[in-house]
Design an enzyme around this catalytic site. Sequence first.
Site, PDB file in Angstrom:
ATOM      1  N   GLY A  81       0.792  -1.222   0.000  1.00 38.91           N
ATOM      2  CA  GLY A  81       0.000   0.000   0.000  1.00 38.91           C
ATOM      3  C   GLY A  81       0.822   1.268   0.000  1.00 38.91           C
ATOM      4  O   GLY A  81       0.729   2.083   0.927  1.00 38.91           O
ATOM      5  N   THR A 141      16.595  -4.014   8.611  1.00 37.44           N
ATOM      6  CA  THR A 141      16.422  -4.939   7.492  1.00 37.44           C
ATOM      7  C   THR A 141      17.274  -6.163   7.747  1.00 37.44           C
ATOM      8  O   THR A 141      18.465  -6.034   8.054  1.00 37.44           O
ATOM      9  CB  THR A 141      16.821  -4.327   6.127  1.00 37.44           C
ATOM     10  OG1 THR A 141      16.955  -5.368   5.156  1.00 37.44           O
ATOM     11  CG2 THR A 141      18.145  -3.575   6.194  1.00 37.44           C
ATOM     12  N   ILE A 142      16.685  -7.332   7.629  1.00 26.76           N
ATOM     13  CA  ILE A 142      17.479  -8.544   7.822  1.00 26.76           C
ATOM     14  C   ILE A 142      18.488  -8.713   6.691  1.00 26.76           C
ATOM     15  O   ILE A 142      19.504  -9.399   6.861  1.00 26.76           O
ATOM     16  CB  ILE A 142      16.606  -9.813   7.950  1.00 26.76           C
ATOM     17  CG1 ILE A 142      15.903 -10.156   6.631  1.00 26.76           C
ATOM     18  CG2 ILE A 142      15.607  -9.685   9.084  1.00 26.76           C
ATOM     19  CD1 ILE A 142      15.266 -11.535   6.637  1.00 26.76           C
ATOM     20  N   ASP A 143      18.244  -8.088   5.545  1.00 25.10           N
ATOM     21  CA  ASP A 143      19.173  -8.198   4.418  1.00 25.10           C
ATOM     22  C   ASP A 143      20.441  -7.373   4.619  1.00 25.10           C
ATOM     23  O   ASP A 143      21.434  -7.583   3.920  1.00 25.10           O
ATOM     24  CB  ASP A 143      18.496  -7.758   3.121  1.00 25.10           C
ATOM     25  CG  ASP A 143      17.408  -8.706   2.670  1.00 25.10           C
ATOM     26  OD1 ASP A 143      17.349  -9.835   3.192  1.00 25.10           O
ATOM     27  OD2 ASP A 143      16.603  -8.311   1.802  1.00 25.10           O
ATOM     28  N   MET A 185      16.949 -15.864   2.841  1.00 28.27           N
ATOM     29  CA  MET A 185      16.471 -14.590   2.308  1.00 28.27           C
ATOM     30  C   MET A 185      17.639 -13.735   1.840  1.00 28.27           C
ATOM     31  O   MET A 185      18.786 -13.954   2.200  1.00 28.27           O
ATOM     32  CB  MET A 185      15.629 -13.860   3.348  1.00 28.27           C
ATOM     33  CG  MET A 185      14.239 -14.460   3.518  1.00 28.27           C
ATOM     34  SD  MET A 185      13.216 -13.506   4.669  1.00 28.27           S
ATOM     35  CE  MET A 185      11.603 -14.249   4.314  1.00 28.27           C
ATOM     36  N   GLU A 238      18.097 -16.161  -1.909  1.00 29.05           N
ATOM     37  CA  GLU A 238      16.918 -16.330  -2.755  1.00 29.05           C
ATOM     38  C   GLU A 238      16.971 -15.521  -4.046  1.00 29.05           C
ATOM     39  O   GLU A 238      16.288 -15.850  -5.017  1.00 29.05           O
ATOM     40  CB  GLU A 238      15.659 -15.944  -1.969  1.00 29.05           C
ATOM     41  CG  GLU A 238      15.621 -14.478  -1.552  1.00 29.05           C
ATOM     42  CD  GLU A 238      14.435 -14.123  -0.675  1.00 29.05           C
ATOM     43  OE1 GLU A 238      13.599 -15.001  -0.433  1.00 29.05           O
ATOM     44  OE2 GLU A 238      14.365 -12.950  -0.232  1.00 29.05           O
ATOM     45  N   HIS A 285      10.476 -17.325   6.330  1.00 21.97           N
ATOM     46  CA  HIS A 285      10.201 -16.323   7.354  1.00 21.97           C
ATOM     47  C   HIS A 285      10.700 -16.699   8.744  1.00 21.97           C
ATOM     48  O   HIS A 285      10.635 -15.872   9.662  1.00 21.97           O
ATOM     49  CB  HIS A 285       8.697 -16.033   7.402  1.00 21.97           C
ATOM     50  CG  HIS A 285       8.228 -15.217   6.225  1.00 21.97           C
ATOM     51  ND1 HIS A 285       7.946 -15.787   5.005  1.00 21.97           N
ATOM     52  CD2 HIS A 285       8.023 -13.891   6.086  1.00 21.97           C
ATOM     53  CE1 HIS A 285       7.577 -14.843   4.161  1.00 21.97           C
ATOM     54  NE2 HIS A 285       7.621 -13.680   4.785  1.00 21.97           N
ATOM     55  N   VAL A 286      11.193 -17.930   8.891  1.00 24.70           N
ATOM     56  CA  VAL A 286      11.815 -18.291  10.169  1.00 24.70           C
ATOM     57  C   VAL A 286      12.942 -17.307  10.501  1.00 24.70           C
ATOM     58  O   VAL A 286      13.205 -17.008  11.663  1.00 24.70           O
ATOM     59  CB  VAL A 286      12.358 -19.734  10.103  1.00 24.70           C
ATOM     60  CG1 VAL A 286      13.170 -20.069  11.346  1.00 24.70           C
ATOM     61  CG2 VAL A 286      11.208 -20.724   9.953  1.00 24.70           C
ATOM     62  N   GLN A 287      13.597 -16.776   9.470  1.00 23.61           N
ATOM     63  CA  GLN A 287      14.704 -15.839   9.690  1.00 23.61           C
ATOM     64  C   GLN A 287      14.255 -14.525  10.310  1.00 23.61           C
ATOM     65  O   GLN A 287      15.052 -13.806  10.917  1.00 23.61           O
ATOM     66  CB  GLN A 287      15.413 -15.548   8.359  1.00 23.61           C
ATOM     67  CG  GLN A 287      16.092 -16.747   7.759  1.00 23.61           C
ATOM     68  CD  GLN A 287      16.233 -16.619   6.258  1.00 23.61           C
ATOM     69  OE1 GLN A 287      17.270 -16.205   5.768  1.00 23.61           O
ATOM     70  NE2 GLN A 287      15.203 -16.967   5.509  1.00 23.61           N
TER      71      GLN A 287
END
Length: 369
Positions: A81, A141-143, A185, A238, A285-287
């Site tokens: 959104g 951010t996990i990245d 990810m 990924e 999504h476990v990460q």
Amino acid sequence: MADIKRIGILTSGGDCAGLNAAVRAVVHRAVDTYGWEVYGISRATHGLLQRPPEFHPLTRVPDDYDLLVKGGTFLGTTNKGNPFAFPMPDGTVGDRSEEIIEGYHQLGLDALIGIGGDGSLAILRRLAQQGGINLVAIPKTIDNDLGSTERAIGFDTAVNIATEAVDRLHFTAASHSRVMILEVMGRDAGHIAISAGIAGGADIILIPEIQYSMDRICDHITTLNDRGKDYAIMIVAEAVCNENGEKMTHQLALSQCRLGGVGQYLADNISTRTGAETRVTVLGHVQRGGIPSPLDRLTATAFGVAATDLIAEGRFDRMVSWQNRQVVDVPIESAIAHYQAVDLNGTLVKTARAMGICLGEPVRVPLSV
């Protein structure tokens, strides 16, 4: 010092571990040190679209330890959104940015702390410039691909979880003489894959920053067998493409397209070419979930305090950042101007090569002296 009485805080984009710890720190600093009111905005900017705006009055409580260890975000979040192109009921898109800005002013906020990644912060900054919102940002951010900061909230926990998965896969791979592939990810960057791969002793690490050759991967697996190791561990981000340079995606309900599938693509090709029994684990999504690591709790707390202090100093349009073992602040614009890819000449890539880890490169890259 800025004339501040009430501030808002929101979490935007994908969730991760450490968000609640950051909110907790903001409340501590804002209430105890400055005597401000703090409003937690529900579901990011979606809360400001509601009438009346949806928020939680946040006050200090005697025991808020649970926020340090609770994953996700109790404020709620969204990664859908875009307010400048918001999906409307009739199938069109509309600009609802002024509604969000009006919601901010309806709450009587003097400043806003936004916790997000590059996409969320770009939207929040545009809203702030358009609507006169005093914005301060906290990176998450996990990245770990946000510019101008060495560390973002959520990354360390994600690496810990991925490393534990690699550790566990070693045992079953050795027991069955298999090639085990872990898909993690990493939308654009391979920070999780290369960090967890080195820490977990992976044999092969594939990241989107380095083009790979299937022949090179299969040769490496054969070499491992020749040396007496009858199994192999691979970790792959990924966003790694197939050999034709195409990203692997799959279609979800509601016409959503998501990255995923490169692990199975690699497994099929390895099995065909080498005859190795191959299995794939997609961590997904476990990460993002679970108890935040101590480092993420520490980072989030330091960021929350520093962001609140920026507001007190009247220094807006800034993002707190971790650089050289301390918290500093940088312009939000510089942080979102580019994503932080894995440095191909950096320490982690050099370390992986020195440890004999295959990065999939078609030609063996000599180690620099």
